[in-house]
Design a protein around this motif. Sequence first.
Motif, mmCIF file in Angstrom:
data_model
loop_
_atom_site.group_PDB
_atom_site.id
_atom_site.type_symbol
_atom_site.label_atom_id
_atom_site.label_comp_id
_atom_site.label_asym_id
_atom_site.label_seq_id
_atom_site.Cartn_x
_atom_site.Cartn_y
_atom_site.Cartn_z
ATOM 1 N N ARG A 136 32.830 -7.885 -27.983
ATOM 2 C CA ARG A 136 32.003 -8.587 -27.007
ATOM 3 C C ARG A 136 32.892 -9.109 -25.875
ATOM 4 N NH1 ARG A 136 28.957 -12.715 -30.718
ATOM 5 N NH2 ARG A 136 27.455 -12.920 -29.025
ATOM 6 N N LEU A 137 32.289 -9.255 -24.723
ATOM 7 C CA LEU A 137 33.036 -9.724 -23.552
ATOM 8 C C LEU A 137 33.612 -11.118 -23.794
ATOM 9 C CD1 LEU A 137 33.935 -8.941 -20.728
ATOM 10 C CD2 LEU A 137 31.790 -9.855 -19.854
ATOM 11 N N THR A 138 32.856 -11.980 -24.459
ATOM 12 C CA THR A 138 33.367 -13.328 -24.749
ATOM 13 C C THR A 138 34.583 -13.263 -25.673
ATOM 14 O OG1 THR A 138 31.740 -13.569 -26.529
ATOM 15 C CG2 THR A 138 31.171 -14.511 -24.377
ATOM 16 N N PHE A 187 36.684 -10.734 -25.797
ATOM 17 C CA PHE A 187 37.765 -10.211 -24.971
ATOM 18 C C PHE A 187 38.457 -11.346 -24.215
ATOM 19 C CE2 PHE A 187 39.356 -8.973 -20.857
ATOM 20 C CZ PHE A 187 40.214 -7.941 -21.177
ATOM 21 N N TRP A 188 37.660 -12.181 -23.531
ATOM 22 C CA TRP A 188 38.247 -13.269 -22.744
ATOM 23 C C TRP A 188 38.946 -14.293 -23.633
ATOM 24 C CZ3 TRP A 188 39.436 -12.353 -18.075
ATOM 25 C CH2 TRP A 188 38.653 -11.523 -17.289
ATOM 26 N N GLU A 219 39.689 -7.023 -14.258
ATOM 27 C CA GLU A 219 38.370 -7.345 -13.693
ATOM 28 C C GLU A 219 37.701 -6.110 -13.092
ATOM 29 O OE1 GLU A 219 38.846 -10.622 -11.009
ATOM 30 O OE2 GLU A 219 38.875 -12.077 -12.639
ATOM 31 N N LEU A 241 36.440 -3.844 -15.933
ATOM 32 C CA LEU A 241 35.250 -4.383 -16.591
ATOM 33 C C LEU A 241 34.028 -4.287 -15.683
ATOM 34 C CD1 LEU A 241 36.817 -7.497 -18.344
ATOM 35 C CD2 LEU A 241 36.024 -5.386 -19.444
ATOM 36 N N ARG A 242 34.207 -4.586 -14.405
ATOM 37 C CA ARG A 242 33.086 -4.493 -13.456
ATOM 38 C C ARG A 242 32.567 -3.069 -13.318
ATOM 39 N NH1 ARG A 242 35.685 -8.294 -10.038
ATOM 40 N NH2 ARG A 242 36.605 -6.572 -8.901
ATOM 41 N N GLN A 294 34.526 -0.083 -21.240
ATOM 42 C CA GLN A 294 34.259 -0.819 -22.466
ATOM 43 C C GLN A 294 35.382 -1.815 -22.740
ATOM 44 O OE1 GLN A 294 33.554 1.968 -25.605
ATOM 45 N NE2 GLN A 294 31.653 2.704 -24.687
ATOM 46 N N THR A 295 35.002 -2.974 -23.270
ATOM 47 C CA THR A 295 35.980 -4.045 -23.470
ATOM 48 C C THR A 295 37.094 -3.633 -24.420
ATOM 49 O OG1 THR A 295 34.549 -5.010 -25.163
ATOM 50 C CG2 THR A 295 34.428 -5.957 -22.943
ATOM 51 N N HIS A 296 36.789 -2.847 -25.444
ATOM 52 C CA HIS A 296 37.856 -2.466 -26.368
ATOM 53 C C HIS A 296 38.861 -1.522 -25.700
ATOM 54 C CE1 HIS A 296 35.120 0.959 -27.094
ATOM 55 N NE2 HIS A 296 36.216 1.621 -27.422
ATOM 56 N N TRP A 305 40.994 -3.858 -23.610
ATOM 57 C CA TRP A 305 41.888 -4.629 -24.476
ATOM 58 C C TRP A 305 43.064 -3.775 -24.948
ATOM 59 C CZ3 TRP A 305 43.411 -9.208 -24.914
ATOM 60 C CH2 TRP A 305 44.203 -9.596 -25.986
#
Length: 66
Positions: free
Chosen positions: A2-4, A6-7, A37, A40-41, A45-47, A50
Amino acid sequence: MRLTDFWARLEEAFGPGYAASLASDQVLSQLGGRTIEQALRSGEQTHVVWRAVVAAYPDRVPARLR
């Protein structure tokens, strides 16, 4: 991932202030010459993002966050 999540991982690995700067300013070759950024924009995918962070900064990311 999830994006949260990731951050949260990025902030834990680099600290809140530096994580924000890293995400907006540092271009990663692993992301095709984009910043975190930008990747992601554009819908990456977040993985995938990462994994690029881990590859670019293997000494900064603790093993438990990989």
